[in-house]
Motif scaffolding. Structure first.
Motif, mmCIF file in Angstrom:
data_model
loop_
_atom_site.group_PDB
_atom_site.id
_atom_site.type_symbol
_atom_site.label_atom_id
_atom_site.label_comp_id
_atom_site.label_asym_id
_atom_site.label_seq_id
_atom_site.Cartn_x
_atom_site.Cartn_y
_atom_site.Cartn_z
ATOM 1 N N ILE A 55 0.834 -1.203 0.000
ATOM 2 C CA ILE A 55 0.000 0.000 0.000
ATOM 3 C C ILE A 55 0.869 1.253 0.000
ATOM 4 O O ILE A 55 0.626 2.198 -0.756
ATOM 5 N N SER A 60 2.721 1.369 -3.603
ATOM 6 C CA SER A 60 1.926 1.413 -4.835
ATOM 7 C C SER A 60 0.975 2.607 -4.932
ATOM 8 O O SER A 60 0.444 2.874 -6.004
ATOM 9 N N ASN A 61 0.774 3.329 -3.859
ATOM 10 C CA ASN A 61 -0.191 4.437 -3.883
ATOM 11 C C ASN A 61 0.449 5.822 -3.793
ATOM 12 O O ASN A 61 -0.255 6.816 -3.644
ATOM 13 N N ALA A 111 -0.970 8.059 -6.696
ATOM 14 C CA ALA A 111 -2.411 8.322 -6.585
ATOM 15 C C ALA A 111 -2.730 9.237 -5.399
ATOM 16 O O ALA A 111 -3.589 10.122 -5.507
ATOM 17 N N TRP A 112 -2.046 9.022 -4.282
ATOM 18 C CA TRP A 112 -2.318 9.817 -3.085
ATOM 19 C C TRP A 112 -1.347 10.985 -2.942
ATOM 20 O O TRP A 112 -1.385 11.710 -1.955
ATOM 21 N N GLN A 170 -6.227 7.182 4.211
ATOM 22 C CA GLN A 170 -6.224 6.262 3.074
ATOM 23 C C GLN A 170 -5.364 5.035 3.387
ATOM 24 O O GLN A 170 -5.794 3.901 3.177
#
Length: 156
Positions: A39, A42-43, A46-47, A79
């Motif tokens: 998490i 990989s994010n 996006a975040w 998140q």
């Protein structure tokens, strides 16, 4: 006790610590610690955050990150904790993974950045989980060792 407010400054880096509910040592299970690593890594796009360092301890997560977009620190942590909690709760058949809230420390100097960076990477050694920081599988220090040939910053 109420969680104190999180003050966010533009372009600031933060040291974050958060614990599992009841300080349960669920991240001794490799498959659960791997969920957190996945998490975090990989994010990032996006975040919208830069991840400088992380370590997943048996009952805690420590990160050094900088928000880069509109989400802000609190929403990024919500998140991370929310997505990981849903995945872990399914595997453990439980309702909650994380203690509410998180501790944050705003980094104002290079010296503090280096101090928190080193703290994160050497925490598994401090707690006798491994003898050498590079042997701990759920930390960003291996990436730094491979990339830069050093595990820590000299703070002298």
């Amino acid at each position: 006790m109420a969680q104190p407010p999180h003050f966010e400054l533009e372009n600031a880096a933060y040291f974050i610590a958060t614990s599992t509910l009841g300080r349960k040592q669920i991240f001794r299970q490799l498959r659960l610690a791997e969920i957190i690593v996945d998490i975090l890594l990989s994010n990032r796009m996006a975040w919208e955050y830069t991840l400088f360092a992380y370590v997943i301890m048996p009952d805690q997560l420590h990160v050094l990150l900088q928000p880069n977009g509109d989400l802000g620190l609190s929403k990024i942590l919500n998140q991370i904790k929310g997505v990981s909690s849903r995945k872990i709760n399914l595997k453990l058949k439980q309702e909650r993974t994380w203690k509410k809230g998180f501790y944050d420390f705003t980094i104002f100097s290079d010296r503090k950045f280096k101090e928190k960076f080193n703290y994160i990477h050497f925490n598994p050694v401090k707690w006798n989980l491994v003898k050498n920081a590079e042997d701990y599988p759920f930390s960003s220090e291996r990436d730094y060792l491979e990339k830069y040939g050093a595990l820590y910053y000299d703070t002298s």
